[in-house]
Design an enzyme around this catalytic site. Structure first.
Site, mmCIF file in Angstrom:
data_model
loop_
_atom_site.group_PDB
_atom_site.id
_atom_site.type_symbol
_atom_site.label_atom_id
_atom_site.label_comp_id
_atom_site.label_asym_id
_atom_site.label_seq_id
_atom_site.Cartn_x
_atom_site.Cartn_y
_atom_site.Cartn_z
ATOM 1 N N GLN A 127 4.117 5.552 -2.985
ATOM 2 C CA GLN A 127 5.377 6.209 -3.354
ATOM 3 C C GLN A 127 5.543 6.241 -4.866
ATOM 4 O O GLN A 127 6.030 7.219 -5.425
ATOM 5 C CB GLN A 127 6.550 5.451 -2.733
ATOM 6 C CG GLN A 127 6.602 5.588 -1.244
ATOM 7 C CD GLN A 127 8.000 6.002 -0.803
ATOM 8 O OE1 GLN A 127 8.442 7.104 -1.110
ATOM 9 N NE2 GLN A 127 8.677 5.143 -0.117
ATOM 10 N N LYS B 157 15.106 -2.956 -2.086
ATOM 11 C CA LYS B 157 15.994 -2.048 -2.826
ATOM 12 C C LYS B 157 15.593 -0.583 -2.674
ATOM 13 O O LYS B 157 16.297 0.294 -3.172
ATOM 14 C CB LYS B 157 15.974 -2.416 -4.305
ATOM 15 C CG LYS B 157 16.656 -3.746 -4.624
ATOM 16 C CD LYS B 157 16.678 -3.969 -6.118
ATOM 17 C CE LYS B 157 17.508 -5.184 -6.490
ATOM 18 N NZ LYS B 157 17.484 -5.406 -7.955
ATOM 19 N N LYS C 105 0.833 -1.211 0.000
ATOM 20 C CA LYS C 105 0.000 0.000 0.000
ATOM 21 C C LYS C 105 0.866 1.260 0.000
ATOM 22 O O LYS C 105 0.701 2.143 -0.851
ATOM 23 C CB LYS C 105 -0.888 -0.024 1.247
ATOM 24 C CG LYS C 105 -2.032 0.966 1.231
ATOM 25 C CD LYS C 105 -2.868 0.802 2.500
ATOM 26 C CE LYS C 105 -4.336 1.038 2.197
ATOM 27 N NZ LYS C 105 -5.182 0.725 3.366
ATOM 28 N N GLY D 163 11.509 4.949 -3.156
ATOM 29 C CA GLY D 163 11.123 6.369 -3.162
ATOM 30 C C GLY D 163 11.527 7.135 -4.409
ATOM 31 O O GLY D 163 10.988 8.203 -4.677
ATOM 32 N N GLU D 164 12.495 6.612 -5.136
ATOM 33 C CA GLU D 164 13.014 7.413 -6.245
ATOM 34 C C GLU D 164 12.869 6.734 -7.607
ATOM 35 O O GLU D 164 12.599 7.396 -8.608
ATOM 36 C CB GLU D 164 14.480 7.770 -5.968
ATOM 37 C CG GLU D 164 14.548 8.744 -4.807
ATOM 38 C CD GLU D 164 15.933 8.924 -4.206
ATOM 39 O OE1 GLU D 164 16.491 10.015 -4.352
ATOM 40 O OE2 GLU D 164 16.439 7.985 -3.573
#
Lengths: 757, 176
Positions: free
Chosen positions: A657, A720, A652, A723-724
């Site tokens: 993100q 891993k 979720k 967020g990006e």
């Protein structure tokens, strides 16, 4: 919950009610956030609070010649004005102002001297007994300046770039050229080249930077600061102000968005601490939205790519060079071009990277720094190359799939990008695309389908955590990590609960306080791996202690069992061989007479295990745009983002993100740009009305696909970071979709309508 | 260059004095609050700095982001764009008045269920705005909700969840 302790339910191992990892658990801090009870840095209303308001420079370069403080100090309610004229002597050496992630060079020292180095530089702090008076007083503080000529235009510095040093943590200079890139390009069957540009972008988290410094009777301070790293801020202020760690506690329980802006301590924390120590009173300094444009940004970047293909559609040569701005006092760097040497198989590669100094504040890592920039250029160029070679853009990428990291000459620890391509394309319906530009339309709307992808680092840092298990069966876990919307509270609670087989409700995770064990900065997509591993380790150690105590219980069925012989589930320690032979965890401490167990532990990357591998997450993005043929307006109507990022701890929050990353990519492609007026050296659109980011009406269908990926090398959890990576390729996929819709190849972001008319 | 020239050099003239505070009574979440406020205090600052109701957020102070949205007599407004003294006699509802952690409103629960936030900073404004939208009774379709929730910026980009949460509550209310 309590029935677990009295009537043990028999559950097959692995399917217990306390297995939480990978589940879509709702945010544990959700109730606090939706009711306004979560407290952010400017919301600690301590008694006797004074308010500081920052005055910033209207000039770009020069010096302050006069500050007319007296009339302002005479105003009722004004307590003090701090400027370079009256700042006490602080740490003399530059290095004391260097924070953990400062780039090379000499950090900006607020109120240090009369010199102005960039527009909107903080020049004074007006302190008053109310916010309103401080704001008014700041607006009537007369300051005289002497101006000097300045450079803010990177276009005029194209020939003045230089290779940067290695002053910044995480910066990897591009690898040396490989193969024979010039000849290979010359001999290529098809060639493309072009320049790709985006302007400066500002993070603009919703919460503005603020610090509330509580001044205690004994002269110690607690700084409630907006930061992505409380330890980084603590070492910054202790070094500058000569405080011991015991004298300066830094706290951040909730951060209203960071995206990198809070990696470095910002000037409001310096100013608030300065004022509190000087006035021996509690002080709050909040920046305004305008002032949120006065520090750190994704740098304005110019990139040049040249590519060629062989007759079989494989890449013959790839050249990627980038130049971006830095300040005159620090050398900001990010990894822009390196990705181009590893995302696709190519024997002849030439990568170059330079920075040029301007009279601006130092740029600052912003969500997927370097990669968001580099992947935009690379992935638009790949689309151009595919068209030039007469290939489908997806097929072209698969033909050039990199089975190993050619930069490092290492295999990947795991790589499921091919699965991202296939699963993403299937979900999107890519096979129904007609390749010719302008070949799909709905009335007046030109429809375009584009795709792109990206690669990001899977990193881990050292982190520590403490766990306290009490006789009432509750577990508290602490680590000075950050929560800026990433889901830290929730995933750490899940990891702790699952490791010890406790219900979620019995576990509380606390973070963001220098009184807690140290955690790394909340950045680099490494929190789940780093803090998560520390939490797992500390809970495992608690489990070992619990097992020992349980074995001493009268008639314990666990006698003689090692930690490997048991598992923790549903509030019990159970024998693997016969799960009905179990001890209720809640009963262990009361039976032993102990009140609590307290354990501190840490985790760090296993360098030996990792060294042979290149560790990365990947994604593939498929986008549909609709472009109004007459007006040139672009709507992103459909996005599928397939991500391979190892194990997903919480489907979720991880999905959120990636959804947010897609919104960021849409923003980068179509809206975001901080525009500099070079006459004044000043950003013109430094507010939320003119710095455009998407609103609800701009966002349509977004699908997130998590591709299954197992990786036992990156870290014990196999995560891993998420967020990006989700942002990569989004801006490029939109740009490529716009080309497919309109036939117009845009190489400069954002794609405003004037570029399509 | 002179920044903010005030013609006060030499101390010949003085600056206009700040206005003094006076008694203001605000009805916030059904409770009457007597406060000493200067007339230039915004409703937003009155809530956050004087009433310690920090659930209402400041994101821009200029009516550009919607973080400070509260309900005044059931209508959503940007509390940074109104002065506290202008709201005497009105019913002000903030996020704290809509529900509490142990007693969540349907919208608050739906925001949690649909993960309609990340950092949580715009969330109180989003929820107050959504409550105002429901009170208005004119948004029913997804497109209408998207449009009428577009005064509230979410930099984390939680719009998909926000839409789903608001739609769920709108649908439940209209089926009643």
């Amino acid at each position: 919950m309590s029935d677990l302790t009295t009537t043990p339910r028999l559950v097959e191992a692995g399917t217990s009610n306390t297995s939480y990892i990978g589940k879509p658990t709702s945010r544990v801090e959700g109730p606090a956030k939706v009711t306004g009870t979560a407290k952010y840095s400017a919301e600690f209303n301590v008694p006797g609070l004074l308010y500081g308001y920052v005055v910033t420079s209207p000039i770009t370069k020069g010096r302050i010649t006069k500050i007319n403080s007296a009339p302002v100090l005479a105003l009722e309610g004004v307590v003090q004005i701090f400027s370079h004229e009256n700042v006490p002597s602080l740490a003399w050496f530059d290095r004391n102002y260097k924070d953990d992630v400062a780039p090379g060079g000499s950090p900006f020292r607020p109120l240090h001297d009369a010199e102005i180095k960039f527009n909107m530089q903080p020049v004074a702090l007006v302190v008053a007994d109310s916010f309103e008076v401080a704001r008014y007083a700041a607006s009537v503080l007369e300051i005289e300046y002497e101006q000097e000529k300045f450079d803010t235009n990177i276009d005029l510095k194209r020939d003045e770039g230089h290779k940067p040093g290695s002053g910044k943590t995480g910066f990897m200079p591009p690898p040396p050229p490989r193969g024979n890139p010039n000849d290979a390009l010359k001999n290529a069957t098809h060639r493309i080249e072009g320049e790709y540009i985006h302007g400066a972008q500002h993070h603009n988290p919703m919460e503005m930077f603020a610090t509330t410094v509580e001044y205690h009777q004994d002269g110690k301070i607690t700084a409630y600061d907006k930061t992505q790293g409380v330890y980084n801020v603590q070492q910054y202020i202790t070094k500058i102000f000569g405080l011991s760690k015991d004298e300066a506690r830094v706290v951040n329980h909730y951060m209203g968005g960071g995206f990198g802006s809070g990696l470095r301590p910002q000037y409001q924390v310096f100013l608030a601490v300065l004022a509190a120590l000087e006035l021996k009173q509690s002080v709050r300094v909040s920046l305004t939205r305008q002032q949120m444009f006065s520090f750190g940004h994704r740098p304005h970047t110019l990139q040049y790519l040249k590519m060629g293909t062989n007759p079989d559609g494989t890449l013959a040569a790839l050249h990627h060079h980038a130049l971006h701005e830095t300040s005159k006092f620090e050398e900001y760097t990010e990894n822009v071009v390196n990705w181009s040497g590893m995302l696709y198989q190519c024997e002849n590669v030439n990568l170059g990277y330079q920075v040029a100094e301007l009279d601006v504040y130092t740029p600052l890592d912003m969500r997927a720094p370097g990669a968001a920039t580099g992947s935009f250029a690379l992935e638009v160029a790949m689309d151009e190359m595919a068209y030039a070679a007469g290939l489908d853009p997806l097929d072209f990428r698969i033909r050039n799939y990199a089975e190993q990291d050619q930069n490092m000459k290492k295999p990947f620890s795991s790589k499921k990008l091919r699965e991202c391509y296939h699963e993403g394309a299937a979900k999107f319906g890519w096979d129904k695309r007609t390749p010719e530009p302008r070949s799909m339309r709905e009335g007046n709307q030109l429809i375009g389908w584009g795709m792109a992808g990206g690669v990001w680092d899977a990193s881990m840092q050292k982190a520590a955590a403490k766990a306290i298990f009490t006789a009432d069966g509750k577990l508290e876990v602490l680590s000075a990590a950050g929560e800026n919307g990433t889901g830290t509270y929730t995933i750490m609670t899940q990891i702790a609960a699952e490791t010890l087989g406790l219900p979620l409700e019995a576990v509380t995770f606390k973070l963001g306080d220098t009184n807690m064990p140290e955690a790394p900065l909340q950045g680099g997509s490494w929190t789940a791996a780093s803090v998560g591993s520390a939490v797992k380790n500390v809970c495992t150690e608690v489990g070992e202690k619990l097992l020992k105590l349980a074995q001493k219980m009268k008639g314990s069925p666990l006698k003689g069992a090692s930690i490997d012989d048991v598992h923790f589930a549903d509030g019990q320690i159970r024998l693997n061989t016969n799960p009905s032979e179990a001890v209720v965890i809640r009963d262990i401490l009361p039976a032993s007479g102990e009140e609590k167990l307290e354990v501190e532990s840490s985790a760090m990357p296993n360098m030996i295990k990792q060294q042979p591998y290149s560790m990365h997450s990947h994604n593939a993005v498929f986008v549909e745009v609709k472009v109004d043929e007459d007006l040139g307006t672009v709507h992103v109507t459909r996005v599928v983002n397939a991500v391979a990022a190892g194990r997903i701890l919480n489907t979720k929050t991880a999905r959120s993100q990636v959804l947010g990353s897609v919104v960021w990519g849409i923003s980068m492609a179509l809206m975001e740009e901080t525009v500099m007026d070079h006459t004044f050296g000043r950003y013109m659109n430094h507010n939320y009305a003119e710095y455009h980011v998407p609103v609800n009406a701009d966002i349509h269908d977004i699908d997130v696909v998590f591709v299954e990926e197992e990786d036992d090398k990156v870290n014990p959890l196999g995560v891993k970071g998420i967020g990006e990576v989700g942002m990569l390729g989004v801006a490029a996929a939109i740009t490529n979709a716009v080309y497919h819709a309109t036939g117009k190849r845009v190489r400069e972001l954002p794609i405003y309508m004037d570029k399509l008319l | 260059m002179i920044q903010q020239p005030t013609n006060t050099s030499g101390g010949a003239t003085s600056l206009p004095a700040p206005p003094s505070a006076g008694s203001v009574t605000l009805t916030i979440n059904g409770v009457q609050r007597h406060m000493q406020l200067a007339p230039w205090t915004t409703l937003l600052d009155a809530l956050r700095e004087y009433a310690d109701l920090t659930g209402t957020k400041k994101g821009c102070d200029h009516g550009q982001c919607g973080s400070c949205t509260v309900l005044v007599n059931g209508k959503r407004i940007n509390s940074c764009l109104t002065l506290a003294v202008m709201q005497e006699g009105n019913e002000i509802t903030t996020i704290e008045g809509l529900g509490q952690p142990e007693n969540l409103s349907p919208l608050q629960q739906a925001f949690i269920d649909h993960d309609a936030f990340q950092c949580g900073y715009c969330t109180p404004g989003q929820i107050c705005s959504a409550q105002g939208l429901i009170n208005e009774g004119r948004a029913h379709t997804e497109d209408e909700i998207r449009e009428l929730m577009s005064g509230n910026i979410c930099r984390c980009g939680a719009y998909v969840g926000i839409l789903a949460a608001v739609k769920e509550v709108v649908d439940k209310q209209s089926s009643k």
